[in-house]
Write a protein that holds these residues in place. Sequence first.
Motif, PDB file in Angstrom:
ATOM      1  N   ALA A 119       0.835  -1.202   0.000  1.00  0.00           N
ATOM      2  CA  ALA A 119       0.000   0.000   0.000  1.00  0.00           C
ATOM      3  C   ALA A 119       0.872   1.254   0.000  1.00  0.00           C
ATOM      4  O   ALA A 119       1.876   1.331   0.709  1.00  0.00           O
ATOM      5  N   VAL A 120       0.493   2.229  -0.833  1.00  0.00           N
ATOM      6  CA  VAL A 120       1.200   3.504  -0.867  1.00  0.00           C
ATOM      7  C   VAL A 120       0.183   4.637  -0.841  1.00  0.00           C
ATOM      8  O   VAL A 120      -0.966   4.472  -1.246  1.00  0.00           O
ATOM      9  N   VAL A 121       0.629   5.772  -0.340  1.00  0.00           N
ATOM     10  CA  VAL A 121      -0.181   6.987  -0.382  1.00  0.00           C
ATOM     11  C   VAL A 121       0.239   7.760  -1.625  1.00  0.00           C
ATOM     12  O   VAL A 121       1.417   8.053  -1.811  1.00  0.00           O
ATOM     13  N   GLU A 122      -0.733   8.059  -2.450  1.00  0.00           N
ATOM     14  CA  GLU A 122      -0.456   8.790  -3.694  1.00  0.00           C
ATOM     15  C   GLU A 122      -1.024  10.204  -3.586  1.00  0.00           C
ATOM     16  O   GLU A 122      -2.170  10.391  -3.179  1.00  0.00           O
ATOM     17  N   LEU A 123      -0.205  11.187  -3.942  1.00  0.00           N
ATOM     18  CA  LEU A 123      -0.623  12.587  -3.889  1.00  0.00           C
ATOM     19  C   LEU A 123      -0.196  13.275  -5.183  1.00  0.00           C
ATOM     20  O   LEU A 123       0.963  13.198  -5.582  1.00  0.00           O
ATOM     21  N   VAL A 124      -1.147  13.924  -5.830  1.00  0.00           N
ATOM     22  CA  VAL A 124      -0.864  14.674  -7.060  1.00  0.00           C
ATOM     23  C   VAL A 124      -1.258  16.133  -6.814  1.00  0.00           C
ATOM     24  O   VAL A 124      -2.388  16.418  -6.397  1.00  0.00           O
ATOM     25  N   ARG A 125      -0.319  17.032  -7.068  1.00  0.00           N
ATOM     26  CA  ARG A 125      -0.576  18.454  -6.862  1.00  0.00           C
ATOM     27  C   ARG A 125      -0.015  19.272  -8.028  1.00  0.00           C
ATOM     28  O   ARG A 125       0.916  18.845  -8.709  1.00  0.00           O
TER      29      ARG A 125
END
Length: 237
Positions: A119-125
């Motif tokens: 599991a990974v946390v994905e963040l797009v900004r």
Amino acid sequence: MATLLHLKIRRELEEKIQRGDLPPGARLPTEAELQSQYGVSRATAQRALNELANAGLVVRRRRHGTFVADVRQQINLLNFAAPGAAEKGVPGRHQVVSQRIVRAGDAVVEIPGVDPDAAVVELVRVKLDLQERPRTLERHAILFSVAPNLLDEDLADFVSLRYFAAKKIPLGPLRVYLEPVVLGAREAELLESEAGVPAMQRRRETRTEDGTVIEAVVTVVRPGSAQFFVELPPPAL
């Protein structure tokens, strides 16, 4: 207190640049003038101007002064590659495009050596400049095991290296890659550019002391918005 004063000076100058009170080519107050105006030390005034220069908003010319930069952001490649620059931040705000917990194999950024089912946390900004135009596209993938509560953070102001330090996660050497890429359709849409256009990309891998990669961050600079340079000392003749 000195830190607060340097931020005050920097922000007030940023606002003048944003409003057009200081247009491209305009000369900023000198360090001495800022010292007198704000009642600060030379080091504080110098830090405010240097941070504006590192952000590409101004150009500092030895013995001539500090001037508002042209439309294109001036980016020192050495600063761009240095992980510490991410901790300081640059003027403008982040716009969160998406955030979710996914399989590593489905994330927008690959974390080397990680099981695809982890599991990974994905963040797009998208980082916006002071005129609210896209400056960069940032894509983060962080191991869920080291940041299980990350989505509870203020993701618009999130800085991963600062987060790891606060969580007392011991880090090893960071590796940064700089490479040219071609924008895909989604990247072009978010950066208000065109698909198929070349762009500069920075990829950073964050490792723990044992060498495990816990984060991968990919930053793409909007084509045509920046001019990259390396400043070197005068040659010894």
